[in-house]
Scaffold this motif. Structure first.
Motif: not given
Length: 566
Positions: A396-398, A444-445, A451-454, A459-460
């Motif tokens: 994911p990119i923060g 996101k909508q 969103e996810a944790k890496g 990040g996204h």
């Protein structure tokens, strides 16, 4: 204005044009302004009284919830909150009360379905508490970074709050932060002493200072559960009550106080359930906050649009009477109803459309879609960038990097800084609306992103509906820009991203004032800005480093006066 900071000469000040109506009109205007100011003061008093009542009501309802002994009592307390939820939680202070109550419920064991057994924190520790080390900061960028107190203060680890040090720290030292280390401030103001967070970053990247303690829990205890207990109002009161310090000095807690902190121990499954519940409820609180911030931003834009309607039209600076009357009627109707964000957006759109024609966009199918606008286009660009970064790195990119990546892509596409709504915030250039109502929020909508944790934190990454973006990315031609950013910036550090964006923004801004800047002028520009001044120490900016960044910026974006005149 002239000069690096911006000023006006006395001669030009004396030559300002002032509209001068007759004396009777001047008096009428002055009386009207006095009357409006008096109304504003009355409204502010009423607002503060309303807010105080809301806080008292929220406090009472939450107290009922926390002391509930039976399911019936709990149900009644929840019903009292739910029946007035939208009314009560429309201000950040009451939302803070709600989030504190969530942490207190976690501490009381009410979210895990288990009866807690009170133990001392030291009974749950595999390491610590142990104080850190505070060497002198380095004047240059080095390989060792020491976090500062502000990295912990807000309850979430802030990787941007650090200083470089010259000292060499042995690899086996306890000073190096490791995944799931819990950090506790042992000294700060009375409101922040004992503030804690959890470290989620890489090993051997940061050490911690003397004013922070570190603990590590046993393998059979969830570190995040212990963190939530430490952040609860009960433990924060415990730390404040046991803090020492003379008048005028910084309150402190010692290792004995931290060891003795009473922690309610529940089963491992109950800890996991508590963590999941707190995360979900905290995310809802963040959503509420973003809605409050967006509402306040829209109100500010609404008033700016009204001012523009008054002074931006007509040959003498005044708005046309019929248009202004209509605009005021629309705005007054909205404001009288305590508008939601969507209400304010409609009013703002009506005002903007009164003095600005917007081109229609076409969808990939060729159908004319009048709802498309700048923010939707931004969402497509955001989606293209996230897709490109995830395609290669799988991470994911923060938000920090995504903000900068969009900035770089827009500059690559030929946009000028004065055309982009980026602000000189601490980590800026930064576009606040992108996250809460703009490209990121819209993507996101639409489930284009999630969103996810890496490995490097949250990040996204592409969402379940990411395939819907392909046609839009192709139509707007954003695939090339996204790939360009990924190819050139993927392996650069966050600090390098920020230096390049900062220098590019400064060059563009000074050139818009007719100044062709050198490194000295850019350094003076950054130093003169209250928000950006800390960058000089944080990024170790010097005339030499700025000169190097200017060369790279010119190679990337062709920034220069010759480009601007083409």
């Amino acid at each position: 204005m002239t000069g690096i900071i911006g000023g006006i000469s006395l001669k030009k000040f004396k030559n300002l044009s002032i509209p001068l109506p007759n004396l009777a009109t001047q008096k009428a205007i002055a009386d009207t302004v006095d009357h409006i100011f008096a109304l504003c003061e009355d409204m502010e008093v009423l607002h503060q009284e309303e807010l105080a009542l809301k806080r008292a009501t929220v406090g009472s309802l939450i107290d009922r919830l926390l002391v509930a002994q039976t399911e019936e009592d709990t149900g009644q307390a929840f019903a009292g909150i739910a029946s007035r939820f939208n009314e009560l939680f429309d201000h950040t202070s009451t939302i803070d009360e709600l989030q504190n109550s969530i942490l207190e419920l976690a501490y009381l064991g009410a979210l895990g379905g288990d009866n807690p057994k009170i133990v001392r924190l030291e009974d749950l520790l595999a390491f610590g508490p142990r104080n850190g080390f505070s060497p002198k900061p380095s004047a240059l960028r080095t390989d060792t970074k020491s976090i500062t107190l502000s990295a912990v203060t807000k309850g979430e680890f802030d990787e941007k709050k650090f200083k470089y040090i010259d000292d060499v720290i042995e690899s086996e030292s306890h000073l190096w932060l490791r995944l799931d280390d819990i950090l506790i401030q042992r000294a700060n103001s009375i409101d922040h002493v004992g503030a804690s967070t959890i470290y989620r970053g890489a090993e051997f990247e940061f050490i911690y200072p003397d004013l922070i303690m570190k603990v590590r829990v046993l393998d059979d205890v969830e570190p995040e559960y212990v963190l939530y207990c430490l952040q609860s109002p009960s433990i924060r009161r415990y730390f404040r009550d046991h803090a020492t310090g003379t008048s005028g000095s910084m309150p402190k807690i010692n290792q004995g106080v931290v060891k003795g902190a009473p922690i309610p121990l529940i089963s491992r499954p109950a800890q996991s359930l508590t963590i999941e519940t707190v995360r979900e409820l905290s995310a809802l609180c963040e959503l509420l906050r973003s809605q409050v911030w967006e509402s306040e931003r829209l109100q500010a834009e609404l008033m700016n649009a009204l001012v523009h309607a008054f002074v931006g039209q007509g040959p003498h600076g005044g708005g046309a009477a019929n248009e202004t009357t209509e605009i005021l009627a629309q705005a007054s109707d909205v404001l009288a109803r305590k508008p939601s964000s969507s209400d304010q957006s409609k009013a703002l759109a009506a005002i903007e459309s009164s003095h600005e024609e917007k081109p229609a966009e076409r969808s990939p199918s060729g159908r004319l879609d009048l709802d498309l606008g700048v923010k939707f286009t931004e969402a497509v660009l955001v989606g293209a960038i996230v897709t490109e970064f995830f395609k290669v790195g799988g991470e994911p990119i923060g938000n920090f990097r995504l903000q900068k990546a969009v900035y770089f892509a827009r500059r690559h596409n030929g946009e000028r800084v004065e055309e982009m709504k980026y602000l000189r915030k601490a980590a800026g250039p930064y576009n606040p609306s992108m996250k809460y109502s703009g490209g990121i929020a819209i993507a996101k909508q639409k489930n284009w992103l999630r969103e996810a944790k890496g490995r490097f934190g949250f990040g996204h990454m592409p969402g379940p509906s990411a395939n819907e973006m392909a046609d839009w990315i192709a139509q707007f031609g954003f695939g090339e820009a996204a790939q360009w950013v990924a190819d050139r910036f993927r392996f650069k550090k966050n600090e390098d991203w920020e230096v390049l964006a900062t220098v590019d923004y400064a060059i563009e801004h000074l050139q818009s004032l007719g100044i062709e800047p050198d490194a000295t002028q850019i350094l003076q520009f950054i130093e003169a800005d209250d928000e950006w001044r800390p960058k000089i120490e944080k990024l170790r900016l010097t005339e030499t480093s700025i000169e190097a960044a200017m060369v790279e910026v010119k190679a990337l974006f062709g920034t220069g006066s010759e480009e601007r005149t083409q």
